[in-house]
Design a protein around this motif. Structure first.
Motif, mmCIF file in Angstrom:
data_model
loop_
_atom_site.group_PDB
_atom_site.id
_atom_site.type_symbol
_atom_site.label_atom_id
_atom_site.label_comp_id
_atom_site.label_asym_id
_atom_site.label_seq_id
_atom_site.Cartn_x
_atom_site.Cartn_y
_atom_site.Cartn_z
ATOM 1 N N SER A 1 0.849 -1.172 0.000
ATOM 2 C CA SER A 1 0.000 0.000 0.000
ATOM 3 C C SER A 1 0.892 1.231 0.000
ATOM 4 N N TYR A 2 0.534 2.204 -0.809
ATOM 5 C CA TYR A 2 1.297 3.443 -0.854
ATOM 6 C C TYR A 2 0.509 4.583 -0.219
ATOM 7 N N ASN A 3 -0.505 4.225 0.530
ATOM 8 C CA ASN A 3 -1.283 5.195 1.288
ATOM 9 C C ASN A 3 -0.789 5.158 2.723
ATOM 10 N N TYR A 4 -0.207 6.253 3.161
ATOM 11 C CA TYR A 4 0.331 6.323 4.513
ATOM 12 C C TYR A 4 -0.463 7.328 5.325
ATOM 13 N N ARG A 5 -0.525 7.076 6.613
ATOM 14 C CA ARG A 5 -1.165 8.015 7.526
ATOM 15 C C ARG A 5 -0.250 8.193 8.727
ATOM 16 N N VAL A 6 -0.403 9.313 9.394
ATOM 17 C CA VAL A 6 0.399 9.610 10.567
ATOM 18 C C VAL A 6 -0.426 9.244 11.800
ATOM 19 N N VAL A 7 0.160 8.429 12.652
ATOM 20 C CA VAL A 7 -0.510 8.051 13.893
ATOM 21 C C VAL A 7 0.315 8.564 15.067
ATOM 22 N N MET A 8 -0.389 8.855 16.150
ATOM 23 C CA MET A 8 0.286 9.280 17.376
ATOM 24 C C MET A 8 0.009 8.232 18.439
ATOM 25 N N THR A 9 0.950 8.076 19.353
ATOM 26 C CA THR A 9 0.782 7.156 20.457
ATOM 27 C C THR A 9 0.548 7.966 21.721
ATOM 28 N N LYS A 10 -0.553 7.675 22.380
ATOM 29 C CA LYS A 10 -0.887 8.273 23.683
ATOM 30 C C LYS A 10 -1.008 7.111 24.648
ATOM 31 N N GLY A 11 -0.039 6.983 25.545
ATOM 32 C CA GLY A 11 -0.032 5.814 26.425
ATOM 33 C C GLY A 11 0.211 4.574 25.589
ATOM 34 N N ASN A 12 -0.734 3.634 25.609
ATOM 35 C CA ASN A 12 -0.622 2.416 24.810
ATOM 36 C C ASN A 12 -1.554 2.429 23.602
ATOM 37 N N THR A 13 -2.137 3.583 23.287
ATOM 38 C CA THR A 13 -3.140 3.673 22.234
ATOM 39 C C THR A 13 -2.597 4.445 21.041
ATOM 40 N N GLN A 14 -2.810 3.893 19.838
ATOM 41 C CA GLN A 14 -2.452 4.598 18.616
ATOM 42 C C GLN A 14 -3.704 5.216 18.012
ATOM 43 N N LEU A 15 -3.606 6.512 17.660
ATOM 44 C CA LEU A 15 -4.715 7.249 17.063
ATOM 45 C C LEU A 15 -4.217 8.003 15.844
ATOM 46 N N ASP A 16 -5.083 8.161 14.848
ATOM 47 C CA ASP A 16 -4.743 9.030 13.727
ATOM 48 C C ASP A 16 -4.549 10.449 14.245
ATOM 49 N N MET A 17 -3.541 11.135 13.733
ATOM 50 C CA MET A 17 -3.312 12.520 14.153
ATOM 51 C C MET A 17 -4.337 13.462 13.541
#
Length: 133
Positions: free
Chosen positions: A43-59
């Motif tokens: 896949s050439y579709n990338y997204r930026v995720v952030m880690t808060k504690g143990n959880t990954q969320l889209d920025m």
């Protein structure tokens, strides 16, 4: 794999630059990784995720303008450090827009580290265009 190399540099730079306490880390994640795809399904579709504690969320939609700017700069620096090691010039135009004082200072530390790492490269120049003092 290059994405692992890029994310390693992103983690290092984010730790150096970001002085807030709400986001532990950021990373690039491809669509194949997020959907449990195999290596053959690229896949050439990338997204930026952030880690808060143990959880990954889209920025996207969850962070401030300053956090978005800093994430963008960190990702661009990581890409440059991964793919452009022999490039002679790195230019940053208004990299401190929307950053508070602590994150501006953190960015300066990260840039100083990049300059130190590239000191042996005879043709390396960093051009930083800003209206800050």
């Amino acid at each position: 794999m290059k994405i692992e190399d890029i994310n390693k540099i992103i983690r290092e730079l984010w730790t150096l630059t970001y002085k807030g306490r709400d986001i532990n880390n950021i990373a690039l994640v491809s669509g194949a990784e997020s959907s449990g795809g195999t290596k053959a399904a690229r896949s050439y579709n990338y997204r930026v995720v952030m880690t808060k504690g143990n959880t990954q969320l889209d920025m996207r939609g969850r962070c401030s303008a300053g956090q978005r700017v800093l994430a963008s700069i960190v990702i661009r620096l990581a890409l440059a450090e991964t793919f452009c090691l022999n490039c002679g010039v790195m230019a940053l135009d208004e990299p401190t827009t929307n950053l508070d004082y602590e994150n501006k200072r953190g960015l300066a530390v990260a840039l100083a580290q990049i300059i130190a790492n590239r000191a042996a490269q005879h043709n390396f120049q960093l051009v930083c265009i800003t209206h800050d003092e």
